[in-house]
Each structure stands twice: as C-alpha cells, then as structure tokens.
Design a protein around this motif. Structure first.
Motif, short mmCIF file in Angstrom:
data_model
loop_
_atom_site.label_atom_id
_atom_site.label_comp_id
_atom_site.label_asym_id
_atom_site.label_seq_id
_atom_site.Cartn_x
_atom_site.Cartn_y
_atom_site.Cartn_z
N THR A 1 -10.27 -1.14 2.02
CA THR A 1 -10.29 0.32 2.17
C THR A 1 -9.05 0.95 1.55
N HIS A 2 -7.89 0.37 1.84
CA HIS A 2 -6.64 0.91 1.28
C HIS A 2 -6.62 0.76 -0.24
N THR B 1 0.83 -1.21 0.00
CA THR B 1 0.00 0.00 0.00
C THR B 1 0.86 1.25 0.00
N HIS B 2 1.93 1.26 0.79
CA HIS B 2 2.84 2.40 0.81
C HIS B 2 3.50 2.61 -0.54
N GLU C 1 -3.56 -6.41 0.95
CA GLU C 1 -4.10 -5.08 1.22
C GLU C 1 -5.54 -5.17 1.69
#
Length: 403
Positions: free
Chosen positions: A379-380, A160-161, A376
């Motif tokens: 939401t992300h 995600t990052h 993941e």
C-alpha cells in the motif's frame, strides 16, 4: 566522495544565504549590511550550535508553513496590484526605467525570449543545451549528494518516509515559479526605476551595485506593497527561510568536518570531543563567511543568481560524476556502502556494524541491537509511486507550458 569540494560548496552556500538575508534586512529596515549579517548569524548560530539536527528539523517544519503562507499572501497582493496573470505577461515586456542614460529603450527592455525557459542556443542569454545539461549536473549534486539533503534522508524513520519526503519536496519545488519568480517580475513592473535601473550611478545609489538592482526585487515588493502587520510577517518569513538554510548548512558542514576529517586526525576522539569540535568549526565557518561578503558583493557585479550558478558549476560536476559512477559501476562502491539503509532489505545484528564510528559503551548490547527493517508494504509503495507520477506530470506540464 570529494569532501573538500563539499566543504567548499557549504562555505559558498552559507555566504550567499547571508548576503541575501543582509540585502533583505537592509532594504526593509535600513540597517548597515554588516550589522544585518551579524544579527542574522548570532540568532542562527545559537540554535544551530546548541540544538543540533533535531532542533533544525523541528524548526524547519514550523518555518515551512510560515514561509509558504507568507509567500502566498504576498503573491496574492502582487497579482492583485498588477491586474492579474495576463496583465503581468503584457506589462512585463514594457517595464523599463525612465532614466535610460545613454542606453536605448530596446536595450533596457526585457529580452524578447524572457518569458521562455528554453532559449536559442546561439543568441539566448541562457542557451537551452547549457540549461538542460548544466542544470542536470548541478541539480544532481544538490538533490542527490548534498549533505543538507542526504543528512535528512538518512535521519528518516523509514524508507517510506524518505520517499514521501522527497515527493513532497518535488511538489514544493513547483511553487517558486508562482511565489518567487512571478512576484519578482511584478516588482519590476511596479517599480521599474529601482528594480530595473540601468544607469550605474543610479543603481549604486539604490542598491550599492552598479550592474543592476534585481537583488532587491522581492524585498522591495514586501516593503512597498504589504500593509504594516503583514510586512512584519513577511520579514519574519524571509528571516525564517534564510536562518533555516543557514542553520542546515552549518550543521551539515560541522558533521562533515567532524566525522570525515577530525576523526582521521584523532581516531580515538570521544563523542564529547567530536561535539565540541563540530561547534568550534561552525563558529569558524561563520567568521569566514562574514569575511567573504565583500567578495560576494564584487563577484558577478553582486548579482546573487549569477554568483550561485558560477560557483556551483565549477564545484558540483566532480561530485555529480562520483555519484553517477557509484550508481552504474559496482566496483566504485566501497564495501561499507552496505551500511546505507536503502541498500538493505533484511534485518541484521548490529555487531558487524559501527554506527557513526563511535564506540559503544556496552559491547554486550551489540548482539541484541537490530537494524531497522526498511521493507515497505504494498500500500505504501503504491501511494509513493502514484504521488511521484502526479508530481512528475505536473512538472513536465509546466516545463512544456513555459518552455
């Protein structure tokens, strides 16, 4: 991956960054170009060699805010001086130097299609088919396989990052049109005799290059337009940007040489030896880059943008070809490609994996070591996808508007 090409691209990138930094220091402080390069390199090399990737990532984060803030302040001063956006579009087409020599005013004026990104395929100086195809190839190398970018993605905490970081880069990439390109145009409007000079002898007196002085457009704007305090801030901003880029290139090139070349020469090399070799290679890269500065000055008449594109256009296509083949042809990928964390969707014991090729001092701990989970949350995923769509919509609109 053709590592020799990646090393060459790292070399040429560092040389261009050093030369551009030296040009800025030369215009701002009046220093000799080689003295400027040496001062720039000493500071950059110290925190690159001693700090490593962690130091680079922290300093890059801080410098990003400083760079964007300083560039926004300069852009505000520049637009205020020229009279706004509409005044810039009108005045730019008439920005010609007073001393034309044997050249006509028409030849010294900006091209009729200067305000368009997509230009005629036959008469344009940058034909739109070459722009779209060529830029796509070079951009594929830089954004998808360049060690400077990939190294930071692989060092991220989670998938995600990585995705959010790439989307943020996309947003930031929209800013140069308004914070760099247009202030450069304003510099030509305000200082046509220097930035837009056409007489070779005059150009050589102004900036040392007979073909033109467009390289000094941005530093000229900083030196002439901003007050003393903010001028010092912008000097710090420009040096921060250049040192950040140089440090990233040095660190990435050192990693490539150490892990992909030196480890093949000495497979049993200890971690301390690899660290020392990486630092020595960085120093050698610095020395070679200094020696290459006269070539950068002579190539393409000293025009940095033309030099960057000419070098990248020769060296980037093979890397882009390998990248695309790896995406669409399964047999091209090696079995070790499973080590890339973005291809994994499950947790797995680390006893089957050798991280960075370094031996574990305690083999019994391997069974308990677990690869990070990259799954993941919904939401992300939705947040990343929504931001990516907004960013792409903005980019497409701006391309269509300026095309």
């Amino acid at each position: 991956m053709p590592l020799s090409l990646m090393d060459l691209l790292s070399l040429f990138s560092s040389q261009v960054d050093m030369f551009s930094g030296a040009v800025f220091i030369q215009v701002a402080l009046g220093w000799n170009i080689y003295l400027s390069v040496i001062a720039l390199l000493i500071i950059t090399t110290i925190y690159t060699v001693t700090g490593g990737l962690a130091a680079l990532m922290y300093t890059d984060t801080v410098q990003t805010f400083v760079i964007i803030g300083g560039a926004c302040i300069l852009a505000g001063y520049a637009f205020l001086e020229v009279g706004g956006y509409d005044a810039l579009m009108e005045k730019y087409m008439n920005a010609i130097p007073h001393n034309l020599g044997n050249m006509s005013a028409q030849c010294a004026s900006p091209r009729p299609d200067a305000l368009h990104l997509l230009r005629d395929p036959y008469s344009g100086d940058l034909p739109w088919p070459a722009l779209i195809v060529g830029l796509s190839i070079v951009s594929t190398w830089y954004w998808c396989s360049d060690q400077v970018i990939v190294q930071r993605c692989l060092a991220a905490r989670s998938l995600t990052h990585v995705k959010l970081g790439c989307v943020l880069c996309g947003y930031l990439k929209i800013l140069p049109m308004f914070l760099m390109v247009m202030p450069g145009m304003i510099s030509r409007v305000l200082y046509p005799d220097e930035v837009a000079c056409v007489v070779p002898s005059e150009c050589r007196k102004i900036c040392g290059a007979e073909i033109g002085c467009s390289n000094i457009a941005y530093p000229k704007l900083v030196v002439e337009l901003m007050p003393s305090g903010l001028r010092g801030l912008m000097l710090a901003v420009m040096l921060a940007a250049l040192m950040s880029s140089l440090a990233s290139i040095f660190n990435s090139s050192g990693t490539l040489f150490t892990m992909d070349i030196w480890r093949k020469v000495r497979p049993q090399a200890a971690e301390r030896e690899l660290l020392l070799v990486g630092r020595v290679w960085t120093v050698c890269l610095v020395a070679f880059s200094i020696a290459w500065i006269p070539v950068v000055q002579a190539a393409q008449g000293g025009q940095l943008f033309d030099y960057i594109q000419s070098v990248a256009s020769f060296l980037a296509p093979p890397i882009a070809a390998v990248f695309f083949l790896a995406l669409f042809v399964k047999r091209v990928n090696e079995p070790l490609a499973r080590l890339v964390f973005s291809l994994r969707h499950s947790q797995e014991p680390r006893d089957e994996v050798r991280i960075s090729g370094l031996r574990d001092s305690n083999p019994q701990d391997k069974a308990s070591a677990i690869l990070p989970n990259i799954q993941e949350s919904l939401t992300h995923t939705r947040l990343v996808n929504a931001n990516a769509m907004v960013m792409m919509s903005c980019a497409i609109f701006l391309w269509a508007y300026y095309a």
